[in-house]
Scaffold this motif. Structure first.
Motif, PDB file in Angstrom:
ATOM      1  N   ALA A 306      38.414  29.907  47.148  1.00  0.00           N
ATOM      2  CA  ALA A 306      38.133  31.477  46.959  1.00  0.00           C
ATOM      3  C   ALA A 306      37.118  31.786  45.855  1.00  0.00           C
ATOM      4  O   ALA A 306      36.471  32.794  45.676  1.00  0.00           O
ATOM      5  CB  ALA A 306      39.380  32.253  46.903  1.00  0.00           C
ATOM      6  N   CYS A 307      37.584  30.711  44.702  1.00  0.00           N
ATOM      7  CA  CYS A 307      36.629  31.076  43.410  1.00  0.00           C
ATOM      8  C   CYS A 307      35.302  30.969  43.671  1.00  0.00           C
ATOM      9  O   CYS A 307      34.375  31.566  43.054  1.00  0.00           O
ATOM     10  CB  CYS A 307      37.093  30.079  42.519  1.00  0.00           C
ATOM     11  SG  CYS A 307      37.010  28.402  42.878  1.00  0.00           S
ATOM     12  N   GLY A 308      34.668  30.276  44.588  1.00  0.00           N
ATOM     13  CA  GLY A 308      33.516  30.104  45.093  1.00  0.00           C
ATOM     14  C   GLY A 308      32.966  31.701  45.642  1.00  0.00           C
ATOM     15  O   GLY A 308      31.563  31.923  45.367  1.00  0.00           O
ATOM     16  N   VAL A 310      34.246  34.551  44.847  1.00  0.00           N
ATOM     17  CA  VAL A 310      34.123  35.252  43.581  1.00  0.00           C
ATOM     18  C   VAL A 310      33.066  35.016  42.592  1.00  0.00           C
ATOM     19  O   VAL A 310      32.154  35.941  42.128  1.00  0.00           O
ATOM     20  CB  VAL A 310      35.397  34.921  42.773  1.00  0.00           C
ATOM     21  CG1 VAL A 310      35.352  35.777  41.337  1.00  0.00           C
ATOM     22  CG2 VAL A 310      36.719  35.438  43.625  1.00  0.00           C
ATOM     23  N   ALA A 311      32.539  33.768  42.501  1.00  0.00           N
ATOM     24  CA  ALA A 311      31.105  33.572  41.879  1.00  0.00           C
ATOM     25  C   ALA A 311      30.203  33.897  42.338  1.00  0.00           C
ATOM     26  O   ALA A 311      29.257  34.665  41.481  1.00  0.00           O
ATOM     27  CB  ALA A 311      31.199  31.989  41.558  1.00  0.00           C
ATOM     28  N   VAL A 312      29.898  34.131  43.724  1.00  0.00           N
ATOM     29  CA  VAL A 312      28.892  34.821  44.438  1.00  0.00           C
ATOM     30  C   VAL A 312      28.823  36.098  44.118  1.00  0.00           C
ATOM     31  O   VAL A 312      27.891  36.821  43.754  1.00  0.00           O
ATOM     32  CB  VAL A 312      28.894  34.325  45.890  1.00  0.00           C
ATOM     33  CG1 VAL A 312      27.774  35.090  46.533  1.00  0.00           C
ATOM     34  CG2 VAL A 312      28.591  32.717  45.972  1.00  0.00           C
ATOM     35  N   ALA A 313      29.982  36.734  44.144  1.00  0.00           N
ATOM     36  CA  ALA A 313      30.069  38.142  43.851  1.00  0.00           C
ATOM     37  C   ALA A 313      29.718  38.582  42.506  1.00  0.00           C
ATOM     38  O   ALA A 313      29.034  39.618  42.253  1.00  0.00           O
ATOM     39  CB  ALA A 313      31.522  38.748  44.208  1.00  0.00           C
ATOM     40  N   ASP A 369      28.655  23.332  40.865  1.00  0.00           N
ATOM     41  CA  ASP A 369      29.880  22.303  40.620  1.00  0.00           C
ATOM     42  C   ASP A 369      30.714  22.207  41.967  1.00  0.00           C
ATOM     43  O   ASP A 369      31.067  21.335  42.473  1.00  0.00           O
ATOM     44  CB  ASP A 369      30.671  22.492  39.506  1.00  0.00           C
ATOM     45  CG  ASP A 369      29.680  22.331  38.127  1.00  0.00           C
ATOM     46  OD1 ASP A 369      28.793  21.645  38.363  1.00  0.00           O
ATOM     47  OD2 ASP A 369      30.264  22.901  37.324  1.00  0.00           O
ATOM     48  N   LEU A 370      31.139  23.388  42.258  1.00  0.00           N
ATOM     49  CA  LEU A 370      31.967  23.580  43.463  1.00  0.00           C
ATOM     50  C   LEU A 370      31.247  22.984  44.736  1.00  0.00           C
ATOM     51  O   LEU A 370      31.952  22.121  45.434  1.00  0.00           O
ATOM     52  CB  LEU A 370      32.108  25.058  43.989  1.00  0.00           C
ATOM     53  CG  LEU A 370      33.498  25.693  43.125  1.00  0.00           C
ATOM     54  CD1 LEU A 370      33.479  27.039  43.292  1.00  0.00           C
ATOM     55  CD2 LEU A 370      34.745  25.155  43.310  1.00  0.00           C
TER      56      LEU A 370
END
Length: 377
Positions: A306-308, A310-313, A369-370
């Motif tokens: 999910a942090c991916g 969030v990073a895009v947002a 990195d993800l």
């Protein structure tokens, strides 16, 4: 796939619109004209109205008096709050109460979230680290001492720290785990220094010097900080979206009325193209926001954690909110800098949100990195 909001989420939006209808962005002194903080306290009258309409307990379950809704509902309400620059810690308060209810110990879960939902307590979160650029959980150390914990370190730019009854402070242990401590305002071993945001609102530098916290007020459940951090980031993206939409609407109204050579400047191709580009920015901010909020709320799996999402947002929100206000200032001309007009205030809040989100390049690197760690092929 059904992308429509639920009836409960739509009801939360309608309630928020009713509460924020009477809020004016010009209700407090301008940060451009005020030396120091623009106000000594949050908007308590608005805070009481939010409590009366149950908008402070959206994420809490019905057992403790909440609405039992999800992060999407909170983001919908935050979007409305940003349109009027509401001077309340709705994001930090809601996220802090939710993480205590979700991950806290039995004693903390039983009392604090319910009181927070009723507006009896104000909560905030220290999520900016020691400098604003380092991970927040590395800025403070926590070690066990008898029946409690001892905290040392400092957190900068804590929003609404001077108004909050409790600050949720992430801290790392010797075992390289992150715990969340509920630190009361004025607690022994703490020093709170005033800082001023670009919005003119008071922030706080919270210094902890052998501050002793009881075990009941420390959350050491795995995943609590990660969930809280992602919820705060996504909520900040929602604030950026709401602010950007309000600014683009102001710009549309102004360019439709402002005439040159006998025609509204909105009919000029150069003006229309710039406004259209910013509209595209806002739609991208919106799509990525709902994806991130949905992942956090449902825990649904995906190609990336999910942090991916969030990073895009955060990439779109950080860049988008800056581009929207810059274009608005450009299309307003000199009128956009007039302190009798509210655009300069939106610009100041947008800069604060951009700084809170961090640079898009950093989020792009994290996303890279993800992708390297989770090949999509």
């Amino acid at each position: 796939m059904d992308f429509t909001f639920t009836e409960e989420q739509q009801a939360a939006v309608e309630a928020a619109k009713a509460v924020f209808a009477g809020v004016s962005p010009d209700g407090v002194p301008s940060p451009a004209l005020t030396a120091g903080a623009v106000a000594e306290d949050l908007d308590r009258a608005l805070w009481a109205r939010l409590a009366d309409t149950d908008l402070l307990s959206l994420l809490l379950d019905e057992e403790c008096g909440g609405a039992g809704l999800d992060p999407i509902a909170l983001c919908l309400v935050l979007r409305e709050s940003a349109k009027v620059l509401a001077r309340v810690p709705l994001l930090e308060h809601s996220a802090a109460a939710a993480v205590v209810r979700r991950y806290g110990g039995e004693e903390a879960r039983a009392e604090l979230p319910a009181r927070a939902g009723r507006g009896e307590l104000v909560l905030t979160v220290a999520a900016n680290g020691r400098t604003g650029h380092d991970p927040a959980e590395r800025a403070v150390t926590a070690r066990r001492d008898g029946a409690g914990w001892v905290l040392d370190g400092a957190q900068t730019a804590v929003p609404w720290a001077h108004d909050a009854d409790f600050v949720v402070v992430p801290a790392h242990t010797d075992a390289d785990r992150t715990v969340l401590a509920l630190v009361p305002r004025g607690h022994g071993g703490t020093v709170l220094a005033e800082q001023i945001s670009t919005t003119g609102e008071r922030l706080g530098e919270l210094r902890l010097e052998s501050a002793r916290i009881a075990s009941r007020d420390v959350i050491d459940t795995e995943g609590a900080w990660e969930w809280l951090r992602e919820l705060l980031a996504t909520g900040t993206c929602a604030l950026a979206l709401g602010l950007g939409e309000a600014v683009l609407r102001m710009t549309s109204a102004y360019t439709s009325e402002r005439e040159q050579f006998g025609f509204p400047i909105a009919t000029f191709q150069a003006v229309a193209v710039q406004a259209a580009d910013r509209y595209i920015d806002l739609r991208a901010m919106e799509a990525t926001l709902w994806q991130a909020a949905w992942r956090i709320g449902t825990g649904a799996g995906g190609a990336l954690p999910a942090c991916g999402d969030v990073a895009v947002a955060k990439i779109w929100a950080s860049e988008g909110v800056r581009r929207v206000v810059q274009t608005a200032q450009h299309l307003h001309g000199g009128f956009g800098a007039d302190t009798d007009y509210s655009l300069h205030r939106y610009h100041a809040w947008a800069k604060h949100l951009e700084l809170s989100l961090g640079p898009a390049a950093a989020h792009e690197e994290a996303l890279g990195d993800l992708l390297a760690a989770h090949p999509l092929g």
